[in-house]
Design an enzyme around this catalytic site. Structure first.
Site, PDB file in Angstrom:
ATOM      1  N   HIS A 107       0.814  -1.218   0.000  1.00  0.00           N
ATOM      2  CA  HIS A 107       0.000   0.000   0.000  1.00  0.00           C
ATOM      3  C   HIS A 107       0.847   1.268   0.000  1.00  0.00           C
ATOM      4  CE1 HIS A 107      -3.670  -2.356   1.749  1.00  0.00           C
ATOM      5  NE2 HIS A 107      -3.515  -2.521   0.453  1.00  0.00           N
ATOM      6  N   CYS A 163       5.155  11.734  -8.046  1.00  0.00           N
ATOM      7  CA  CYS A 163       4.884  12.927  -8.855  1.00  0.00           C
ATOM      8  C   CYS A 163       3.825  12.595  -9.894  1.00  0.00           C
ATOM      9  CB  CYS A 163       6.160  13.411  -9.544  1.00  0.00           C
ATOM     10  SG  CYS A 163       5.883  14.862 -10.604  1.00  0.00           S
ATOM     11  N   CYS A 171       8.912  18.725  -7.616  1.00  0.00           N
ATOM     12  CA  CYS A 171       9.419  17.371  -7.824  1.00  0.00           C
ATOM     13  C   CYS A 171      10.926  17.438  -8.046  1.00  0.00           C
ATOM     14  CB  CYS A 171       8.742  16.748  -9.038  1.00  0.00           C
ATOM     15  SG  CYS A 171       9.500  15.204  -9.609  1.00  0.00           S
ATOM     16  N   ASN A 229      -3.672 -12.701  15.675  1.00  0.00           N
ATOM     17  CA  ASN A 229      -4.477 -11.487  15.657  1.00  0.00           C
ATOM     18  C   ASN A 229      -5.084 -11.252  17.036  1.00  0.00           C
ATOM     19  OD1 ASN A 229      -5.317  -9.282  14.120  1.00  0.00           O
ATOM     20  ND2 ASN A 229      -7.235 -10.227  13.513  1.00  0.00           N
TER      21      ASN A 229
END
Length: 233
Positions: free
Chosen positions: A109, A117, A136, A201
């Protein structure tokens, strides 16, 4: 576990929550007091770029205030001491895996400390604010955005992830809700390809029934215990 030669580990927000990083699913769709639709979608960025850039500037700066926890450090130890192949696929955009010592990390992700850019498609390390529209470093256009995957966008390096799943003997999911695809489908893919599957978890995920084994508890406790089992087995 001496027969295990290839491990793929998926990590989600739950592994970083113990370091103090908020997860948007803990607050009814709010993410640090913002609607996810406003700060984590292309449409939100088009509608209010200042809000989105400021939000990610805040999140980037906040990384300096958090530290890797025992789970991050345990995975780094596993990476160093495990004799087979290992890949950590993380849904998280923080840098806690790397700061914990891991090197074989794939950020599906994207990363908070990276810029994209929109003019020349440059991707590169970035640690400064974006709200003031800095140029940039490649094309000088003032069109940088966070190099993170928003809802509705395609995650990064999916071909590499699926290659790793095909070769995996063991797939481990740590701190994930099991609700966000395509990552939520990795367990089924891995299991159908013949891998053992393990969930670590805080509570059972939405896809918990796909795992051969599910253990519940804090990642900071479960992950070091599991790593000891792998390295000692």
């Amino acid at each position: 576990m001496t027969e295990i030669r290839n491990i793929v580990i998926l990590t989600g927000a739950g592994i970083s929550a113990e370091s103090g990083i908020d997860t948007f699913r803990d607050a009814g769709g709010l993410w640090e007091q913002h609607r996810v639709e406003d700060v984590a979608t292309p449409e939100g960025f088009a509608r209010d770029p200042d809000l989105v850039l400021g939000f990610y500037d805040m999140r980037r700066a906040a990384l300096a205030k958090v530290q890797p926890n025992a789970a991050h450090r345990a995975l780094a130890r596993l990476e160093t001491e495990f004799s087979g192949d290992l890949l950590i696929v993380t849904q998280n955009v923080d840098d806690l895996h790397e700061r914990g010592g891991a090197k074989r990390v794939l950020h599906m992700h994207g990363e908070l400390k990276s810029a994209l850019c929109l003019s020349c498609e440059m991707r590169g390390p970035w640690d400064a604010p974006m709200l003031d529209r800095p140029p940039c470093p490649v094309c000088q256009a003032r069109s940088l955005r966070p190099d993170v995957v928003w809802f509705g966008e395609m995650p990064y390096q999916m071909d590499r992830i699926y290659r790793a799943l095909r070769e995996a003997d063991l797939f481990v999911s740590i701190g994930t809700s099991g609700a966000v695809y395509p990552a939520a489908g990795f367990v089924r893919d891995a299991r159908e390809l013949g891998a053992r599957t393990l969930e670590l978890n805080l509570e059972r995920s939405e896809g918990s029934h796909w795992f051969h084994e599910s253990r519940q508890g804090p990642a900071g406790e479960l992950v070091p215990e599991w790593v000891d089992e792998v390295l000692g087995g």
